[in-house]
Design a protein around this motif. Structure first.
Motif, PDB file in Angstrom:
ATOM      1  N   UNK A 189       2.393  -4.476  11.385  1.00  0.00           N
ATOM      2  CA  UNK A 189       2.938  -5.715  10.841  1.00  0.00           C
ATOM      3  C   UNK A 189       4.451  -5.808  10.891  1.00  0.00           C
ATOM      4  N   UNK A 190       5.117  -4.717  11.194  1.00  0.00           N
ATOM      5  CA  UNK A 190       6.570  -4.720  11.228  1.00  0.00           C
ATOM      6  C   UNK A 190       7.195  -4.801   9.848  1.00  0.00           C
ATOM      7  N   UNK A 191       6.518  -4.231   8.854  1.00  0.00           N
ATOM      8  CA  UNK A 191       7.020  -4.284   7.485  1.00  0.00           C
ATOM      9  C   UNK A 191       7.963  -3.133   7.195  1.00  0.00           C
ATOM     10  N   UNK A 192       8.566  -3.215   6.021  1.00  0.00           N
ATOM     11  CA  UNK A 192       9.378  -2.114   5.515  1.00  0.00           C
ATOM     12  C   UNK A 192       8.498  -1.241   4.629  1.00  0.00           C
ATOM     13  N   UNK A 193       9.004  -0.075   4.261  1.00  0.00           N
ATOM     14  CA  UNK A 193       8.261   0.810   3.371  1.00  0.00           C
ATOM     15  C   UNK A 193       7.865   2.116   4.011  1.00  0.00           C
ATOM     16  N   UNK A 194       8.384   2.385   5.204  1.00  0.00           N
ATOM     17  CA  UNK A 194       8.041   3.624   5.889  1.00  0.00           C
ATOM     18  C   UNK A 194       8.450   4.850   5.077  1.00  0.00           C
ATOM     19  N   UNK A 195       9.600   4.798   4.432  1.00  0.00           N
ATOM     20  CA  UNK A 195      10.068   5.944   3.651  1.00  0.00           C
ATOM     21  C   UNK A 195       9.138   6.221   2.473  1.00  0.00           C
ATOM     22  N   UNK A 196       8.630   5.175   1.837  1.00  0.00           N
ATOM     23  CA  UNK A 196       7.690   5.366   0.726  1.00  0.00           C
ATOM     24  C   UNK A 196       6.387   5.980   1.221  1.00  0.00           C
ATOM     25  N   UNK A 197       5.893   5.510   2.355  1.00  0.00           N
ATOM     26  CA  UNK A 197       4.643   6.039   2.897  1.00  0.00           C
ATOM     27  C   UNK A 197       4.796   7.499   3.299  1.00  0.00           C
ATOM     28  N   UNK A 198       5.908   7.824   3.941  1.00  0.00           N
ATOM     29  CA  UNK A 198       6.144   9.211   4.356  1.00  0.00           C
ATOM     30  C   UNK A 198       6.321  10.109   3.131  1.00  0.00           C
ATOM     31  N   UNK A 199       6.999   9.613   2.106  1.00  0.00           N
ATOM     32  CA  UNK A 199       7.153  10.395   0.873  1.00  0.00           C
ATOM     33  C   UNK A 199       5.804  10.669   0.221  1.00  0.00           C
ATOM     34  N   UNK A 200       4.945   9.661   0.188  1.00  0.00           N
ATOM     35  CA  UNK A 200       3.602   9.854  -0.368  1.00  0.00           C
ATOM     36  C   UNK A 200       2.824  10.873   0.456  1.00  0.00           C
ATOM     37  N   UNK A 224      -4.815   9.566   2.514  1.00  0.00           N
ATOM     38  CA  UNK A 224      -5.472   8.461   3.236  1.00  0.00           C
ATOM     39  C   UNK A 224      -4.671   7.177   3.067  1.00  0.00           C
ATOM     40  N   UNK A 225      -4.252   6.868   1.828  1.00  0.00           N
ATOM     41  CA  UNK A 225      -3.447   5.666   1.590  1.00  0.00           C
ATOM     42  C   UNK A 225      -2.135   5.706   2.367  1.00  0.00           C
ATOM     43  N   UNK A 226      -1.515   6.877   2.437  1.00  0.00           N
ATOM     44  CA  UNK A 226      -0.260   7.014   3.179  1.00  0.00           C
ATOM     45  C   UNK A 226      -0.428   6.733   4.660  1.00  0.00           C
ATOM     46  N   UNK A 227      -1.497   7.257   5.239  1.00  0.00           N
ATOM     47  CA  UNK A 227      -1.725   7.023   6.667  1.00  0.00           C
ATOM     48  C   UNK A 227      -2.089   5.569   6.955  1.00  0.00           C
ATOM     49  N   UNK A 228      -2.894   4.966   6.095  1.00  0.00           N
ATOM     50  CA  UNK A 228      -3.258   3.562   6.280  1.00  0.00           C
ATOM     51  C   UNK A 228      -2.023   2.678   6.141  1.00  0.00           C
ATOM     52  N   UNK A 229      -1.174   2.979   5.165  1.00  0.00           N
ATOM     53  CA  UNK A 229       0.036   2.167   4.993  1.00  0.00           C
ATOM     54  C   UNK A 229       0.994   2.330   6.168  1.00  0.00           C
ATOM     55  N   UNK A 230       1.090   3.530   6.727  1.00  0.00           N
ATOM     56  CA  UNK A 230       1.933   3.707   7.918  1.00  0.00           C
ATOM     57  C   UNK A 230       1.412   2.877   9.085  1.00  0.00           C
ATOM     58  N   UNK A 231       0.099   2.831   9.240  1.00  0.00           N
ATOM     59  CA  UNK A 231      -0.475   2.022  10.315  1.00  0.00           C
ATOM     60  C   UNK A 231      -0.197   0.540  10.090  1.00  0.00           C
ATOM     61  N   UNK A 280       0.820  -1.206   0.000  1.00  0.00           N
ATOM     62  CA  UNK A 280       0.000   0.000   0.000  1.00  0.00           C
ATOM     63  C   UNK A 280       0.861   1.266   0.000  1.00  0.00           C
ATOM     64  N   UNK A 281       2.026   1.211   0.631  1.00  0.00           N
ATOM     65  CA  UNK A 281       2.940   2.350   0.605  1.00  0.00           C
ATOM     66  C   UNK A 281       3.439   2.588  -0.814  1.00  0.00           C
ATOM     67  N   UNK A 282       3.726   1.509  -1.520  1.00  0.00           N
ATOM     68  CA  UNK A 282       4.169   1.633  -2.911  1.00  0.00           C
ATOM     69  C   UNK A 282       3.054   2.206  -3.777  1.00  0.00           C
ATOM     70  N   UNK A 283       1.835   1.728  -3.584  1.00  0.00           N
ATOM     71  CA  UNK A 283       0.691   2.240  -4.342  1.00  0.00           C
ATOM     72  C   UNK A 283       0.496   3.729  -4.055  1.00  0.00           C
ATOM     73  N   UNK A 284       0.587   4.123  -2.797  1.00  0.00           N
ATOM     74  CA  UNK A 284       0.407   5.530  -2.430  1.00  0.00           C
ATOM     75  C   UNK A 284       1.459   6.404  -3.092  1.00  0.00           C
TER      76      UNK A 284
END
Length: 105
Positions: free
Chosen positions: A63-74, A51-58, A16-20
């Motif tokens: 879940x302990x996944x990676x992708x925080x930088x993508x979500x914050x960038x979005x 909305x997608x960025x906030x949902x992906x951050x949550x 979802x972070x990538x999609x955002x």
């Protein structure tokens, strides 16, 4: 020792972070052109990106996944887009008010 009944954290990044991020960049690239024909669409897409960025951050946090930088960038791109829409709205309303004042209405 970890609990054997605890679900394993999925490996890899958050989709979802990538999609955002892809939608945010696409909105920046194509949104100005699309905004010439349908002005409200880029603004709505910007809100969807936030909305997608906030949902992906949550999801990343839970879940302990990676992708925080993508979500914050979005989120940064999305909030800058919202700020830009607000600036354009204020400029449009100000110019309309000035035009009405000049015409004597």
């Amino acid at each position: 020792m970890s609990d054997p009944y605890e679900p394993a954290h999925p490996a890899g990044g958050n989709e979802l972070a990538l999609v955002a991020l892809v939608v945010a960049v696409g909105n920046v690239v194509f949104g100005s052109f699309l905004g010439l024909f349908v002005p409200l669409v880029p603004a709505v897409i910007t809100v969807i990106v936030v909305v997608l960025g906030h949902v992906s951050l949550a999801q990343i946090r839970r879940r302990g996944q990676e992708g925080r930088a993508m979500a914050v960038s979005a989120l940064v791109i999305g909030y800058l887009g919202i700020a830009w829409v607000l600036v354009l709205l204020v400029l449009a309303l100000t110019s309309a008010a000035m035009g009405m004042a000049i015409l004597g209405f």
